[in-house]
Structures are given as structure tokens and as C-alpha cells.
Design an enzyme around this catalytic site. Structure first.
Site, PDB file in Angstrom:
ATOM      1  N   LYS A 189       0.858  -1.186   0.000  1.00  0.00           N
ATOM      2  CA  LYS A 189       0.000   0.000   0.000  1.00  0.00           C
ATOM      3  C   LYS A 189       0.891   1.232   0.000  1.00  0.00           C
ATOM      4  O   LYS A 189       1.778   1.360   0.864  1.00  0.00           O
ATOM      5  CB  LYS A 189      -0.836  -0.048   1.274  1.00  0.00           C
TER       6      LYS A 189
HETATM    7  C1  E4P Z   1      -8.218   1.741   3.955  1.00  0.00           C
HETATM    8  O1  E4P Z   1      -7.489   0.881   3.531  1.00  0.00           O
HETATM    9  C2  E4P Z   1      -8.059   2.377   5.259  1.00  0.00           C
HETATM   10  O2  E4P Z   1      -7.361   1.488   6.095  1.00  0.00           O
HETATM   11  C3  E4P Z   1      -9.349   2.673   5.972  1.00  0.00           C
HETATM   12  O3  E4P Z   1     -10.484   2.274   5.250  1.00  0.00           O
HETATM   13  C4  E4P Z   1      -9.413   4.011   6.592  1.00  0.00           C
HETATM   14  O4  E4P Z   1     -10.648   4.156   7.264  1.00  0.00           O
HETATM   15  P1  E4P Z   1     -10.908   5.272   8.377  1.00  0.00           P
HETATM   16  O5  E4P Z   1     -11.229   6.549   7.683  1.00  0.00           O
HETATM   17  O6  E4P Z   1     -12.104   4.741   9.127  1.00  0.00           O
HETATM   18  O7  E4P Z   1      -9.672   5.351   9.224  1.00  0.00           O
END
Ligand code: E4P
Length: 221
Positions: A83
Site C-alpha cells: 500500500k
Molecule cells: C483503507 O485501507 C483504510 O485502512 C481505511 O479504510 C481508513 O478508514 P478510516 O477513515 O475509518 O480510518
């Protein structure tokens, strides 16, 4: 539509994997910090449970270090997806990692223009954060519609739309209506998908009526 779970909590992942509904996992540095565990131990545990893509995020911000971190993460298991953040260096790292056959999830996407760049960099997944847009009074699901429309205009784009930052079941239903490829969902929200008060009420009534019959299905040969 595929379901990924957005967590570094191994018990929650195991529980969901047992349902057969789980297609992959996403983590991020905040979720790893919340787990209180060693990152590589967490990744190993997740990859032992889940065969589908498991996203592990780099923490460097410059191209060279992102690339090295990505290569190191990808070595841990065949299903690791690196990522990277949606920055210029992140896009360069995406391109380079993809050229060496490593899956890449470009994260922290908040605009259609960013999503176009990620697809051009060959991202395996683009992660638009719908909840964080809603939090600032923008329309997160409108971004998913825009990206779907744009990607469908260019069949050579192979990037899958991975809807992230999901806050409630309505986000998932809307993402499915739009035709997003994947939703990554916190475990408590995945559990909420099955809940309906009329299901509970109907089941209670059926069970009460069945009890009155005095019968048992398992008593019958
Ligand atoms: C995506 O891969 C992120 O880890 C995640 O969906 C972020 O979500 P949040 O806005 O609830 O932290």
C-alpha cells in the site's frame, strides 16, 4: 462485490474468514498501532489465515525508501499487496513495484484526478476514502461514481475500485449499486450487514409458535 476486512485484529479476521465471506484484508499504520503488535508478526498471522490480497502499507515518503519497504513487505507472502500513499513518490513507487510483479494498493485517494493517476501508474487497487470525505461534508459516494464512470471509459485500466473508510452498511449498498469492485469494511460494520429488527422479531415469533407444537426436528429419524 468482494469484501475485505479493514483491521489488524487477528481474532476478528479469523472469525470472518470462518464465514467464507472474506476475500481479503487491508491494514494501515494506525490499525497496526491499535493492535499493539509487531507489524511483521501481524502480517504473518493474517497471511496464514487469508489467501486473498492482504494490504500492508509503507511508511516512508520518498520513492527509494518506499520501493525498498515495498519489496521487503512483498517478500513476506505471495498475497501481500503493498500500500502506497497517493503522492508523486507513491505513484513512482507504484509503477516500479508493479513492473516487478508486486500488487499495489494506492491509498488516501480523495479525488477522481488522483484515481486517474493511480490507474495510469498501474495500481492493482485504488482506495478512495468515502467516510473521511463525508466527515468534511463532501459526498464520498459521488467520488466512487465518478471513478467507476472514468475507469469504464478506459478498458485498458485494470485498477480495481476498493471503497475504503466505510462508516455504515449504507455505504456498502451504495458502492454495490455503483459497481465498485471491493469494499474494505471494519469488522463491526460487516456484522451490522446481517442485522434487521424484523428478522429478529420474525424469528422470535416462529420459535415461540414452534415451541407450542412440542415437536423437535432432531427427534425424527
Ligand atoms: C483503507 O485501507 C483504510 O485502512 C481505511 O479504510 C481508513 O478508514 P478510516 O477513515 O475509518 O480510518
Amino acid at each position: 462485490m468482494k469484501f475485505f476486512v479493514d483491521t489488524a485484529d487477528i481474532d476478528a479476521i479469523r472469525d470472518l474468514a470462518d464465514t467464507g465471506l472474506l476475500d481479503g484484508v487491508t491494514t494501515n499504520p494506525s490499525l497496526v498501532a491499535k493492535s499493539g503488535r509487531d507489524f511483521f508478526d501481524v502480517l504473518k498471522d493474517i497471511c496464514d489465515i487469508v489467501d486473498g490480497p492482504v494490504s500492508a502499507e509503507v511508511t516512508a515518503t520518498d520513492f527509494e525508501t518506499m520501493l525498498s519497504e515495498g519489496q521487503s513487505l512483498a517478500k513476506r507472502a505471495d498475497n501481500i499487496v503493498v500500500k502506497v500513499p497517493l503522492t508523486w513518490d507513491g505513484l513512482k513507487a507504484c509503477k516500479a513495484l508493479r513492473q516487478s510483479g508486486i500488487m499495489v494498493n494506492v491509498t488516501l485517494c480523495f479525488s477522481a484526478s488522483q484515481a486517474i493517476l493511480a490507474a495510469k501508474a498501474g495500481a492493482s487497487f485504488i482506495s478512495p476514502f468515502v467516510g473521511r470525505l463525508d466527515d468534511i461534508s463532501e459526498d464520498g459516494m459521488a467520488l466512487i461514481s465518478d471513478i467507476r464512470e472514468i475507469y469504464d471509459n478506459y478498458p485498458n485500466f485494470e485498477t480495481e475500485i476498493l471503497v475504503a473508510s466505510i462508516r455504515h452498511p449504507g455505504h456498502i449498498v451504495e458502492a454495490a449499486r455503483i459497481g465498485a469492485d471491493i469494499c474494505t469494511v471494519p469488522p463491526d460494520i460487516l456484522h451490522k450487514l446481517v442485522q434487521h429488527p424484523l428478522t429478529d422479531k420474525g424469528l422470535a415469533a416462529f420459535l415461540a409458535d414452534w415451541k407450542k407444537t412440542g415437536q423437535s426436528i432432531l427427534d425424527r429419524k
